[in-house]
Design a protein around this motif. Sequence first.
Motif, short mmCIF file in Angstrom:
data_model
loop_
_atom_site.label_atom_id
_atom_site.label_comp_id
_atom_site.label_asym_id
_atom_site.label_seq_id
_atom_site.Cartn_x
_atom_site.Cartn_y
_atom_site.Cartn_z
N GLU A 21 0.83 -1.20 0.00
CA GLU A 21 0.00 0.00 0.00
C GLU A 21 0.87 1.25 0.00
O GLU A 21 0.60 2.22 -0.72
N PHE A 22 1.93 1.23 0.77
CA PHE A 22 2.85 2.37 0.85
C PHE A 22 3.47 2.65 -0.52
O PHE A 22 3.52 3.79 -0.99
N LEU A 23 3.94 1.59 -1.18
CA LEU A 23 4.57 1.76 -2.49
C LEU A 23 3.57 2.32 -3.50
O LEU A 23 3.91 3.20 -4.30
N LEU A 24 2.38 1.80 -3.50
CA LEU A 24 1.37 2.27 -4.46
C LEU A 24 1.05 3.75 -4.24
O LEU A 24 1.08 4.56 -5.17
N LEU A 25 0.74 4.12 -3.00
CA LEU A 25 0.27 5.48 -2.73
C LEU A 25 1.37 6.52 -2.91
O LEU A 25 1.11 7.65 -3.35
N THR A 26 2.61 6.18 -2.58
CA THR A 26 3.69 7.16 -2.67
C THR A 26 4.31 7.21 -4.06
O THR A 26 5.22 8.02 -4.30
N SER A 27 3.85 6.39 -4.98
CA SER A 27 4.41 6.42 -6.34
C SER A 27 4.10 7.72 -7.06
O SER A 27 4.74 8.03 -8.08
N VAL A 28 3.15 8.52 -6.57
CA VAL A 28 2.84 9.80 -7.21
C VAL A 28 3.89 10.85 -6.92
O VAL A 28 3.88 11.93 -7.52
N LEU A 29 4.81 10.56 -5.99
CA LEU A 29 5.78 11.56 -5.54
C LEU A 29 7.07 11.45 -6.33
O LEU A 29 7.60 10.35 -6.54
N GLU A 30 7.60 12.59 -6.77
CA GLU A 30 8.92 12.62 -7.41
C GLU A 30 10.02 12.44 -6.38
O GLU A 30 11.05 11.84 -6.66
N ARG A 31 9.83 13.01 -5.20
CA ARG A 31 10.78 12.89 -4.10
C ARG A 31 10.00 12.50 -2.85
O ARG A 31 8.83 12.88 -2.70
N LEU A 32 10.64 11.78 -1.96
CA LEU A 32 9.94 11.27 -0.80
C LEU A 32 10.69 11.62 0.48
O LEU A 32 11.92 11.54 0.53
N SER A 33 9.93 12.01 1.50
CA SER A 33 10.47 12.13 2.85
C SER A 33 9.47 11.47 3.78
O SER A 33 8.30 11.26 3.41
N GLY A 34 9.92 11.17 5.01
CA GLY A 34 9.02 10.52 5.95
C GLY A 34 7.74 11.31 6.18
O GLY A 34 6.63 10.78 6.01
N LEU A 57 6.31 13.67 4.43
CA LEU A 57 5.51 13.79 3.21
C LEU A 57 4.76 12.49 2.93
O LEU A 57 3.55 12.51 2.59
N CYS A 58 5.44 11.36 3.08
CA CYS A 58 4.78 10.07 2.86
C CYS A 58 3.65 9.85 3.87
O CYS A 58 2.60 9.30 3.51
N GLU A 59 3.85 10.29 5.10
CA GLU A 59 2.79 10.14 6.10
C GLU A 59 1.57 10.98 5.72
O GLU A 59 0.42 10.54 5.89
N GLN A 86 9.27 7.58 7.75
CA GLN A 86 10.72 7.56 7.68
C GLN A 86 11.26 6.15 7.87
O GLN A 86 12.16 5.71 7.15
N GLN A 87 10.71 5.44 8.83
CA GLN A 87 11.15 4.07 9.07
C GLN A 87 10.90 3.19 7.86
O GLN A 87 11.74 2.38 7.47
N PRO A 104 -7.93 4.46 -9.85
CA PRO A 104 -7.78 5.74 -10.54
C PRO A 104 -8.41 6.91 -9.78
O PRO A 104 -7.91 8.03 -9.86
N ASP A 105 -9.48 6.64 -9.05
CA ASP A 105 -10.15 7.74 -8.33
C ASP A 105 -9.32 8.27 -7.17
O ASP A 105 -9.58 9.37 -6.67
N ALA A 106 -8.33 7.50 -6.72
CA ALA A 106 -7.53 7.92 -5.57
C ALA A 106 -6.41 8.88 -5.95
O ALA A 106 -5.90 9.61 -5.10
N VAL A 107 -6.03 8.91 -7.23
CA VAL A 107 -4.85 9.66 -7.65
C VAL A 107 -4.98 11.16 -7.36
O VAL A 107 -4.08 11.77 -6.79
N PRO A 108 -6.09 11.83 -7.73
CA PRO A 108 -6.18 13.27 -7.44
C PRO A 108 -6.05 13.58 -5.95
O PRO A 108 -5.39 14.56 -5.57
N GLY A 109 -6.64 12.76 -5.10
CA GLY A 109 -6.57 13.00 -3.67
C GLY A 109 -5.16 12.86 -3.14
O GLY A 109 -4.76 13.60 -2.22
N LEU A 110 -4.39 11.92 -3.69
CA LEU A 110 -3.00 11.77 -3.27
C LEU A 110 -2.18 13.00 -3.64
O LEU A 110 -1.36 13.49 -2.86
N HIS A 111 -2.38 13.49 -4.88
CA HIS A 111 -1.68 14.72 -5.29
C HIS A 111 -2.09 15.90 -4.42
O HIS A 111 -1.25 16.73 -4.06
N LEU A 112 -3.36 15.96 -4.08
CA LEU A 112 -3.84 17.07 -3.26
C LEU A 112 -3.22 17.01 -1.87
O LEU A 112 -2.81 18.04 -1.31
N ALA A 113 -3.11 15.81 -1.32
CA ALA A 113 -2.48 15.67 0.00
C ALA A 113 -1.02 16.09 -0.06
O ALA A 113 -0.52 16.76 0.86
N ALA A 114 -0.32 15.70 -1.13
CA ALA A 114 1.08 16.11 -1.28
C ALA A 114 1.17 17.62 -1.41
O ALA A 114 2.04 18.26 -0.81
#
Length: 918
Positions: free
Chosen positions: A283-296, A298-300, A309-310, A351-361
């Motif tokens: 789940e973590f890998l799927l949801l954070t794949s929208v990010l170009e860069r990742l930090s703990g 931001l991923c949370e 971070q862990q 597909p419906d989750a993608v806009p919300g993930l970008h909005l959270a980021a």
Amino acid sequence: MPPGAKLRVPLPRRTLVARARLANPFLAPGPLPRLVLLAAPPGFGKTTLLVQWLAEAAGVDAAGEAGIRVAWLTLDESDTDVTQFLSGLVAALAVAADGVAVEAGALLDSDRPVAPEDVLVSIVNDLDALAGRTVIALDDLHRAAGPAVHEAVTFLLENLPPHVVVAATTRADPPLPLTRLRARGELVEVRVADLRLTTEESEAFLRTVMELDLDTAQVTALTARTEGWLAGLQLAALSARSRTASGAAAVDGFVRDFTGSHRFVLDYLVEEVLDTQPADAREFLLLTSVLERLSGPLCEAVTGTDGGQQRLVQLEAANVFLTALDDDRRWFRYHQLFAEAVRARLGAERPDAVPGLHLAASRWYASQGLLEDALAHASAGGEPEWVAGLVEYALPGLRRRRRDRTLLRLVSGLPDDAARRRPVLATARAWQMLVAGDLPAAGEWLEVAEAVLLEPTPPPDAGSPVPDDLAAARDDERRTAPASIAVYRAALAQAAGDVVGTVRHARAAQALAEPGDHLVQGAASGFLGLAAWAGGELGLAIETFRGAVGHLVAAGSLSDGLGSTVVLADMALANGRPLEARQLYERALADAGQNPAAGAMVVGDLHVGLADVLREQGDLDAAARHLADARDLGEAASLQENRFRWHAVRAGLLRAGGDVEAALQELAAAERLYLPGFFPDTRPLPAGRARLLIAGGRLREAREWAAERGVADADPAAYLSEYDLLTLARLVVAEQRSGVPGADAGLRRVLTVLDGVVAAAESAGRWGSLVEARMVRALALQALGEERRAQASLAQALADGAPAGYVRLFLDEGAAMGELLAGVSASKEPSAALARHLLGRTGAGLPDLRLGLPGEPLSERELDVLRLLASDLSGPEIASHLFVSINTLRTHTRHIFTKLDVRTRRAAVSRARERGLL
């Protein structure tokens, strides 16, 4: 993306497979190549190898000296825009070496169009002044695919000094001059065949990096079936490792069944990797794949779970295609190939989750004050109101940093409805239209902004916390919106030639703004100063405009403060104070030298302005030198509205040298470049052309100008008519001397007009106007045979003009003025000594107007420098060889470039060889 993330060299992996068969080109003896190109499909380890090479070369070079410096830039799709690409390149160079690309950065941050070549020339010349080797590393060059970017990289390759090399990773060959570089031996290529892992390298990778113990047959099989493809081998190892608990037979079966093309392998193995992860990790890998860069954190924010971070540290340790970007391992990025595949899987599954993930980021980035990153994700978040709110937050900072292109892009990309609900954004839309020259549309948007201000409901809020300083800046923009609208109203009035309207709106802006609102107060004061200038109230204009400059400097706009020197000096000249104008320019040039970033965009204008003052004071050689300096600096060092001035000043120098025809050509060039509406047209170029025609005896053409302009009907008391009327007076005097019928009667009428000009100038305290009007009146009286009155009028002009620094104003009038000066010098007038001084200047040598211009032969010293430019020595090494400072070397090279009509070192060497100078 975090600040500087694109500019950091990725950290080498803790465990790497040595690839000794691939020689490090940065450690090879001899000259550097111009280009090191690592070109292969994704997943072959291009970036990893480049990072490995750079790390090896960072210690010492082949001669045992200090290692290379690296300017690293990871490219993405936004860099397809050449301005964005150049901004990234400038930032990368600034990280690599202090003081490099300062001028280039200032050019990019200016509020006017700038040619990419101007920025690149500045970069190349700065790099030439650096000691030691430099690598410009462009990672993922294929992501910045665009003709303008490729042209920029080509320019770099053709013009970089010998001790600088470009290294690029790319999935496909870019349209660069590879054939030419290859033929010259200036290209190092690393391609798929080079990057494929050998069986030995595969075994080392699987054992030491992936901690997977396979027998030789299994390693050989996996290497063959992945064709040495590093990403495929890594994915296969992850899948095989998940089977080790089931025994050797399970692993052997996986290896035996594993086959297929790269695309099939990728899809298959990503699914394998995802499906073998624990549910929470998947789940973590799927949801954070929208990010170009990742930090703990931001991923949370994106996943809605703790332990970000862990989780990142665990994934990196497990070699799941995650790379640390900093020493503290706070920021990471997925391998691009892996992220693309997982992102595709996310889109297919949810597909419906993608806009919300970008909005959270986006909301997380906004909370950290990283608004450009917040906006990048917001565009995919599907909430226009959130985007509009972010733009409103971003606007003050972008304006303060002169990021006008970025601001224009953001404002123009907003839906009209979102802009109409916010007065700040509606005003920004008006500014956008004003810049585009669409004055009616600008007026309409100002009406929209005013209407929104009258609504009782406050504008919508962005709905997410941002740092206090950003919120305060946004609130200040909203508070000052009425004053800003008034400023833009003043701008529209000035563009329409409405002086009364300009003053009314500017005063309204001052009244609406607080004393500490420096940008608004500065703009309003500036418009009032220009309006006073147009009205001939020069004392008030100077005082008011100085106040405007003070506000601009207080607001942190040092470049605008330096650029305003041109206006203040023009006012000082009009007010009869050439010495003051000279001091203004000299002080501004000194300040620009102390602050190159602020002066980069205007220093050429300062040299041109000083050249004009020196011309007036009779120091023609110094004037020519400053004009040459301005030409050497190029258009990048001049505001677009000022570029006509170079030609106008050169025309004045040519006239002083007696070459009226050449002066007319220069003035024609000035007329082509002139942009109306920026400043009051107090010295119209057509009237300047008429003065040259009169000096050249082409009176009929000058009379045509007077008829077309309707000068005879102009009001002598109107300041904006003054220059035309004084030109007409000269024409009538010349016609009378040439025996044109009716000229005597015309002279009588002209004397009446001149009396009116003198009276108006004297009443308003315009001493520059008074000096010139009295001088022209002396010429008219002389033409009528009234010698005593003529000498008296000239004596008055000399008394005020000569001590103030006027020389060419008198001497450019030719033989008739010489006769008048001789008469005054022999009289008992108090100005007799001043007349004798001016007569002594008539025999002074004429300026060398070829100085610093194309075609002039190189001096012996410049030839010495040129020979060293053709070597592999760096700028500091050449300076040391010649026993001169780096600044002196730069002066020599600038003159060489100008005389050879080139802009870079390599181009100078090439042109010199063409001409047989080398």
